[in-house]
Design an enzyme around this catalytic site. Structure first.
Site, PDB file in Angstrom:
ATOM      1  N   ASP A 117       0.840  -1.189   0.000  1.00  0.00           N
ATOM      2  CA  ASP A 117       0.000   0.000   0.000  1.00  0.00           C
ATOM      3  C   ASP A 117       0.879   1.243   0.000  1.00  0.00           C
ATOM      4  OD1 ASP A 117       1.007  -0.030   2.572  1.00  0.00           O
ATOM      5  OD2 ASP A 117      -0.867  -0.679   3.490  1.00  0.00           O
ATOM      6  N   GLU A 510       1.892 -10.374   0.041  1.00  0.00           N
ATOM      7  CA  GLU A 510       2.267  -8.971   0.215  1.00  0.00           C
ATOM      8  C   GLU A 510       3.650  -8.863   0.846  1.00  0.00           C
ATOM      9  OE1 GLU A 510       0.387  -4.712   1.638  1.00  0.00           O
ATOM     10  OE2 GLU A 510      -0.467  -6.555   2.459  1.00  0.00           O
TER      11      GLU A 510
END
Length: 537
Positions: A117, A510
């Site tokens: 992110d 991730e």
């Protein structure tokens, strides 16, 4: 009496039961003696090699696969940089976050985006800096041998420049840039992000002992890294570190209690470990005995969890502190009181319990591992724990070798530094492809690695024109990422050693900057051999 070979002949003839038992015991004794001699000879050879290496400035042979993997791992720091980029080596990255901090007249444009992110989370970012500093301090000569030391310095300074600006006064620290809820409603490249970037701070009314102490540890350890490179910068870092530690200790409270919204992503489970971790780093950086006393007799009994080791991670620094304090035990300190010495031994004994738990055939071996031997603690980002454990193991092995400590005793069974190194190698090799999936979990290493990494910048073509919400078509795209996030260490396999390569699988797919710091630290320890310095100063 002197044992002679003639006794062995008696054991091959018929004799009474009592004589037979005596003979077998004698053979067992001779066998054990031979094994002990072989182990001693091996260690003597290691010690001689390390002693000559220290005097000549030479290292052991470079291990090509770890050298390549280290060079690859370093690149993810570049992929995560925010701000005005300088000599940018990542073709799909550009300037971003240039206005971060402007609402408070601060320049918070630098630093690293946390993971896939676009948020700058101060707690794990500071941890990233501390681990990277530790790796440089212990293994900078090995990094230099494979031409990665300058890269490590650059990546570290990009973080510490940000941390300095995030600490504008002694009792104020900005710990987050961006709103995760707003950020997660968008799927955009950082260069074109449109969502608001609010700031979160801790202060005397809303304390955050854990994040302030971790940032103090980052500043103190980094001050040691830059001491001989940039003395004025080093002193500035140390000033911030001491101020932050005082702030953390005086105004105690968990930042995730003061700021409940951070609980979803980086909830802190306590701050005692960070206080000890920071005090230990400040002792190394200043040699001020008050920091040593703080971490031993004053606060060790309350916070150190002696005898009960736990897993090293961005949230829990107990095991790392125990190893870092053991360094003092291995290499000595002056003017230590008897109480401090006893507490120091508690740290070292707990570190040894942790080491014994990692060795797969130890009587104290942890059951938290896969059938192939990977340390596995939880399903979210499982590789963090395996790599962190392996880094501590290689450190402890090198402390033993440099101090000429021959044995580690685990509930009646003895091990040597080579055993710890073998464990560390097993974890690194698993990450690099020696696993049931036959794939590397380090993106860009080998011929098979994740193609659908959960990462905004990597998943969106550079020339794509996307707004906030329409970028989700790239999250859901069936095609592999158009940009390769080289150096990203993904979360890793499930307990059954499977991996689902899907962009929507953030649990496994991730990467994070702290994963990168840990794998860089581990690979730096394995890329070659040389003695560790007995002092950081």
């Amino acid at each position: 009496m002197e044992l002679k070979a003639g006794k062995e002949a008696d054991c091959s003839t018929e004799s009474k039961s009592k004589t037979e038992r005596w003979c077998w015991r004698l053979l067992l004794l001779l066998t054990l003696s031979l094994l002990a001699a072989m182990v001693s000879l091996t260690l003597v050879q290691y010690f001689k090699h390390w002693k000559s290496s220290r005097g000549s400035g030479h290292h052991g042979a470079i291990v090509p696969k770890y050298s390549e993997a280290l060079q690859i791992s370093m690149q993810f720091f570049d992929a995560q940089k925010s701000g005005k980029l300088v000599d940018n080596p990542i073709p799909w990255r550009g300037d971003s976050g240039l206005q971060d901090g402007s609402e408070e007249d601060l320049d918070l444009s630098k630093g690293l985006y946390d993971a896939g992110d676009l948020i700058k989370f101060g707690f794990p970012m500071a941890f990233t800096a501390t681990v990277l500093s530790w790796a440089i301090l212990e293994y900078g000569d090995r990094m230099k041998a494979v031409k990665q030391l300058d890269h490590a310095h650059d990546s570290l300074k990009w973080i510490t420049d940000y941390l300095i600006n995030a600490h504008p006064s002694p009792n104020v620290l900005y710990v987050q840039v961006g709103d995760p809820e707003l950020d997660h409603r968008c799927w955009q490249r950082p260069e074109v992000m449109t969502e608001k970037r609010p700031l979160i701070q801790i202060n005397t009314s809303f304390p955050g002992t854990d994040v302030a102490a971790e940032t103090a540890a980052a500043m103190a350890s980094a001050s040691l890294v830059f001491r001989k490179i940039n003395s004025s910068y080093s002193k500035l870092l140390l000033t911030h570190a001491e101020q932050l530690f005082s702030f953390a200790d005086t105004y105690r409270g968990a930042y995730s209690v003061s700021i409940p919204q951070v609980q979803i992503y980086y909830n802190s489970t306590g701050y005692g470990d960070e206080l000890l971790w920071a005090a230990t780093w400040l002792y190394h950086a200043t040699k001020d005995p008050t920091y040593f006393k703080y971490a031993t007799e004053q606060n060790g009994p309350a916070f150190a969890n002696w005898g009960s080791p736990s897993w090293f991670s961005w949230d829990d620094k107990h095991a790392a502190t125990q190893v870092l304090m053991s360094r003092i035990s291995f290499f000595g300190t002056k003017d230590m009181s008897s109480a401090e010495n006893i507490d120091l031994q508690e740290y070292r004994e707990t570190a040894e319990v942790f080491m014994c738990s990692l060795l797969p055939d130890s009587p104290m071996a942890t059951s938290s591992r896969t059938s192939s031997g990977l340390i596995w603690v939880i399903k979210w980002n499982c590789l963090q724990y395996a790599v962190a454990s392996a880094f501590l193991a290689i450190l402890y092995s090198d402390y033993m070798l440099t101090s000429k400590t021959e044995m580690l005793y685990c509930d009646g069974k003895s091990y040597n530094p080579v055993d710890l190194r073998k464990f560390a190698i097993s974890q690194a090799d698993y990450v690099l492809g020696e696993n049931p999936m036959r794939m590397s979990y380090l993106v860009g290493y080998g011929s098979s690695y994740p193609q659908y990494v959960h990462h905004r910048g990597a998943s969106i073509p550079v020339d794509a024109e996307t707004g906030c919400s329409d970028g989700f078509k790239w999250l859901d795209s069936p095609n592999p990422n158009p940009n390769v996030a080289v150096g990203a260490l993904v979360g890793g396999p499930f307990m059954n050693e499977t991996y689902i390569d899907s962009r929507n699988n953030s649990m496994q797919g991730e990467p994070s900057t702290y994963n990168s710091a840990l794998i860089v630290a581990l690979l730096s320890g394995l890329v070659t051999t040389s003695p560790v310095a007995k002092s950081f100063s």
